[in-house]
Motif scaffolding. Structure first.
Motif, mmCIF file in Angstrom:
data_model
loop_
_atom_site.group_PDB
_atom_site.id
_atom_site.type_symbol
_atom_site.label_atom_id
_atom_site.label_comp_id
_atom_site.label_asym_id
_atom_site.label_seq_id
_atom_site.Cartn_x
_atom_site.Cartn_y
_atom_site.Cartn_z
ATOM 1 N N VAL A 71 0.860 -1.183 0.000
ATOM 2 C CA VAL A 71 0.000 0.000 0.000
ATOM 3 C C VAL A 71 0.896 1.233 0.000
ATOM 4 C CG1 VAL A 71 -1.805 1.272 1.226
ATOM 5 C CG2 VAL A 71 -1.745 -1.225 1.360
ATOM 6 N N TYR A 101 -2.383 -1.127 -3.555
ATOM 7 C CA TYR A 101 -3.282 0.004 -3.327
ATOM 8 C C TYR A 101 -2.471 1.291 -3.269
ATOM 9 C CZ TYR A 101 -6.561 -3.650 -2.093
ATOM 10 O OH TYR A 101 -7.361 -4.770 -2.128
ATOM 11 N N HIS A 126 -5.294 -0.527 -7.351
ATOM 12 C CA HIS A 126 -6.480 0.080 -6.755
ATOM 13 C C HIS A 126 -6.132 1.479 -6.227
ATOM 14 C CE1 HIS A 126 -8.134 -3.977 -6.913
ATOM 15 N NE2 HIS A 126 -7.028 -4.387 -6.307
ATOM 16 N N ALA A 154 -12.497 -1.385 -2.865
ATOM 17 C CA ALA A 154 -11.155 -1.001 -2.416
ATOM 18 C C ALA A 154 -11.235 -0.259 -1.086
ATOM 19 C CB ALA A 154 -10.486 -0.124 -3.469
ATOM 20 N N VAL A 158 -9.288 -1.451 2.560
ATOM 21 C CA VAL A 158 -8.265 -0.690 3.286
ATOM 22 C C VAL A 158 -8.842 0.094 4.464
ATOM 23 C CG1 VAL A 158 -6.826 -0.488 1.228
ATOM 24 C CG2 VAL A 158 -8.429 1.342 1.792
#
Length: 297
Positions: A71, A101, A126, A154, A158
């Motif tokens: 991420v 992400y 994403h 998404a 998260v």
């Protein structure tokens, strides 16, 4: 959804954080305190030293960071900074892992958020735009308001990451919706700051104790974050930045441009922007937004 699960990843998912200024540093620290391994990059390494001493890992480039983590969160200054870190052969989108992400938490242009989303989607990445409100206090306490645009799936995946940094977390819609919501937030604050300053100066000229006045009006219909949190700083002469004047000018400029694109008139916003530009020209660009009172004294 089980806490700590992100599309098959546990809280051992590696988080890269780009930008560790007044807000970003506290946000990254809250992620670390929640148990996430955090990797940081910022143009000035010294700004990340506190995080590094507490266990964050330094990465030399945006490219390397993007390749290394699951991420990527960005919290930089201006739309130009967002473009710089996301695009190009050394940027996030060219180097982030497929299925990872990317979350831009900078206050930026809605159109730029859409551009990031579209290019990310083409690479099976994403993307979410998730600007925040709450200033340095909200960042430190993990009580930021987080306004999110992008795919709902998404967002859900998260959400635990957002919950480590904030508590008022709302998915507002498709890509760009988070940025539009933040601009509405800044439009609200713009006129409110003028009101706070004028009220304090009025109280002083009326011979009142401004602290007692704040005690009364900050708990009634006039209540606001600016009044209760920034009003006392004005009275103390504390103009250190919880949120920089220069960044507020950036936000208001984007909001004004966005409103004009929609054919909307925003006279309160325009007046606030004019006053803050004057304040910056007086050498206060790096002060906190509460320094507006200097124009009225």
């Amino acid at each position: 959804m089980e806490r700590g699960r992100i599309m098959g990843l546990s809280t051992s998912a590696k988080i890269g954080f780009v930008g560790t200024g007044v807000m970003g540093k506290s946000m990254a620290l809250n992620l670390m305190n929640a148990g996430y391994p955090v990797y940081v990059y910022t143009r000035t390494k010294e700004k990340a030293e506190d995080l590094l001493t507490q266990g964050a890992t330094w990465i030399e480039t945006v490219k390397e960071l993007s390749q290394h983590v699951d991420v990527v969160i960005t919290m930089v200054g201006y739309p130009s900074d967002v473009e710089e870190v996301y695009f190009g052969e050394n940027g996030i989108l060219e180097n982030a892992k497929e299925g990872s992400y990317v979350i831009d938490m900078t206050t930026s242009k809605p159109s730029l958020a859409v551009k990031i989303y579209e290019q990310a989607k083409a690479r099976n990445i994403h993307a979410l735009d998730a600007p925040v409100s709450g200033g340095d206090i909200g960042a430190k306490t993990g009580k930021l308001a987080i306004m999110v645009g992008g795919d709902g799936s998404a967002f859900e995946e998260v959400l635990p990451i957002f919950q480590s940094m904030g508590e008022n977390i709302i998915h507002q819609g498709n890509a760009g919706a988070g940025q539009h919501t933040k601009l509405a937030n800044q439009i609200t604050i713009a006129s409110n700051m003028i009101g706070v300053v004028e009220a304090i100066v009025y109280a002083k000229k009326a011979g009142l104790d401004p602290e007692r006045v704040l005690d009364s009006i900050s708990r009634g219909a006039a209540a606001s974050f600016s009044l209760s949190q920034l009003g006392p700083r004005m009275l103390k002469g504390d103009f250190a930045p919880g949120f920089y004047v220069k960044h507020f000018i950036k936000d208001m400029t984007i909001a004004l441009e966005s409103a004009e694109e929609m054919g909307m008139s925003t006279p309160g916003l325009a007046l606030s922007l004019k006053l803050y530009k004057e304040l910056a020209e007086n050498g206060e660009a790096d002060s906190g937004t509460q320094a507006l009172i200097k124009l009225f004294q």
